[in-house]
Design a protein around this motif. Structure first.
Motif, short mmCIF file in Angstrom:
data_model
loop_
_atom_site.label_atom_id
_atom_site.label_comp_id
_atom_site.label_asym_id
_atom_site.label_seq_id
_atom_site.Cartn_x
_atom_site.Cartn_y
_atom_site.Cartn_z
N ARG A 209 0.84 -1.19 0.00
CA ARG A 209 0.00 0.00 0.00
C ARG A 209 0.88 1.24 0.00
N PRO A 210 0.53 2.24 -0.82
CA PRO A 210 1.30 3.48 -0.77
C PRO A 210 1.06 4.18 0.56
N LYS A 211 2.05 4.94 1.00
CA LYS A 211 1.89 5.66 2.26
C LYS A 211 0.87 6.78 2.05
N PRO A 212 0.03 7.01 3.06
CA PRO A 212 -0.95 8.09 2.93
C PRO A 212 -0.26 9.44 2.91
N PHE A 213 -0.90 10.41 2.25
CA PHE A 213 -0.30 11.73 2.12
C PHE A 213 -1.19 12.77 2.79
N LEU A 214 -0.59 13.57 3.67
CA LEU A 214 -1.28 14.59 4.44
C LEU A 214 -0.92 15.98 3.93
N TYR A 215 -1.94 16.79 3.71
CA TYR A 215 -1.70 18.22 3.49
C TYR A 215 -1.86 18.89 4.85
N ALA A 216 -0.84 19.61 5.27
CA ALA A 216 -0.92 20.44 6.47
C ALA A 216 -1.14 21.87 6.00
N VAL A 217 -2.35 22.37 6.22
CA VAL A 217 -2.68 23.74 5.85
C VAL A 217 -2.36 24.62 7.05
N VAL A 218 -1.47 25.58 6.84
CA VAL A 218 -0.96 26.41 7.93
C VAL A 218 -1.39 27.85 7.73
N CYS A 219 -2.00 28.41 8.77
CA CYS A 219 -2.47 29.80 8.74
C CYS A 219 -1.54 30.69 9.57
N ALA A 220 -1.77 31.98 9.48
CA ALA A 220 -0.94 32.99 10.16
C ALA A 220 -1.33 33.11 11.63
N ALA A 221 -0.78 32.24 12.44
CA ALA A 221 -1.03 32.26 13.89
C ALA A 221 0.28 31.99 14.61
N GLY A 222 0.37 32.46 15.83
CA GLY A 222 1.61 32.39 16.59
C GLY A 222 2.23 31.01 16.69
N VAL A 223 1.42 29.96 16.74
CA VAL A 223 1.97 28.61 16.88
C VAL A 223 2.42 28.00 15.55
N ALA A 224 2.16 28.67 14.44
CA ALA A 224 2.46 28.10 13.12
C ALA A 224 3.93 27.72 12.97
N GLY A 225 4.81 28.44 13.62
CA GLY A 225 6.24 28.14 13.54
C GLY A 225 6.60 26.76 14.07
N ASP A 226 5.69 26.15 14.79
CA ASP A 226 5.92 24.80 15.32
C ASP A 226 5.32 23.70 14.45
N VAL A 227 4.95 24.01 13.21
CA VAL A 227 4.32 23.01 12.35
C VAL A 227 5.22 21.80 12.14
N GLY A 228 6.51 21.96 12.34
CA GLY A 228 7.43 20.83 12.24
C GLY A 228 7.06 19.71 13.19
N LYS A 229 6.42 20.05 14.31
CA LYS A 229 5.96 19.01 15.25
C LYS A 229 4.93 18.11 14.59
N LEU A 230 3.96 18.71 13.90
CA LEU A 230 2.94 17.93 13.19
C LEU A 230 3.58 17.10 12.09
N ILE A 231 4.50 17.69 11.36
CA ILE A 231 5.16 16.97 10.27
C ILE A 231 5.90 15.75 10.82
N THR A 232 6.65 15.93 11.89
CA THR A 232 7.39 14.81 12.49
C THR A 232 6.44 13.72 12.96
N MET A 233 5.37 14.10 13.66
CA MET A 233 4.42 13.10 14.15
C MET A 233 3.79 12.32 12.98
N ALA A 234 3.43 13.02 11.92
CA ALA A 234 2.83 12.36 10.77
C ALA A 234 3.84 11.43 10.10
N GLN A 235 5.04 11.90 9.90
CA GLN A 235 6.07 11.07 9.27
C GLN A 235 6.38 9.84 10.13
N ASP A 236 6.40 10.02 11.45
CA ASP A 236 6.65 8.88 12.34
C ASP A 236 5.54 7.83 12.24
N ARG A 237 4.36 8.26 11.81
CA ARG A 237 3.23 7.33 11.65
C ARG A 237 3.11 6.83 10.21
#
Length: 183
Positions: free
Chosen positions: A7-35
């Protein structure tokens, strides 16, 4: 090789808006890649200013999308199996619920409904904007469209934002069962 390996790996689009926490989107990317997910980032035009573009592109292996491509240009990201809107601003939530498609990010979100792509939203708004009647109406409309909404409670205005309570992992927790059901 067994069927699961094929099975191909699923692909996630992370849509990021202009908010103070956006700079931490790498956390979501890492968690998704780890899964086992592939990840591409789509930023609102203002959201681009809140993230480290070079770091995100190095982490995902894909360019950040923020503008429509020209006719005939190749698609820079694989099709989305799921979408996480994190962080989602008051502006994006209200425009999305109203069907406004004036940015690439909103265009993708509006189209996702018709394509049946599982979508989760992690709002990041303050309690003053969340008090506006349009906000709750928009969340209700998105829920009615099947969008999964996080449990984040709005933070006090002008107080630094509650970034410590923003649960990036909730996007994957919400999306996991929906993506598994599609596979």
């Amino acid at each position: 090789m067994n069927e699961l390996d094929e099975r191909p790996k699923p692909f996630l689009y992370a849509v990021v808006c202009a908010a103070g926490v956006a700079g931490d989107v790498g956390k979501l990317i890492t968690m998704a890649q780890d899964r086992g997910w592939g990840v591409g980032v789509v930023a609102t035009p203002q959201g681009l200013h809140f993230i480290d573009g070079a770091a995100v592109e190095a982490q995902t292996g894909y360019p950040i999308r923020s503008a429509w491509r020209s006719p005939g240009d190749p698609r820079p990201l694989p099709p989305a199996d799921a979408i996480a809107v994190a962080p989602a601003t008051f502006n994006t939530i209200n425009k999305w619920a109203a069907g406004v498609s004036d940015t690439l990010a909103l265009g993708i979100l509006c189209e996702a409904y018709g394509l049946g792509i599982p979508t989760a939203v992690l709002p990041y708004v303050n309690s003053a904007t969340a008090a506006h009647p349009a906000y709750q109406e928009s969340l209700d409309r998105l829920r009615g469209m099947g969008v999964m909404v996080s449990s984040y409670e709005p933070h006090p205005p002008k107080a630094g934002g509650g970034a410590d309570r923003f649960r990036w992992e909730e996007a994957l927790e919400l999306l996991g069962p929906a993506v598994d059901a599609r596979r």
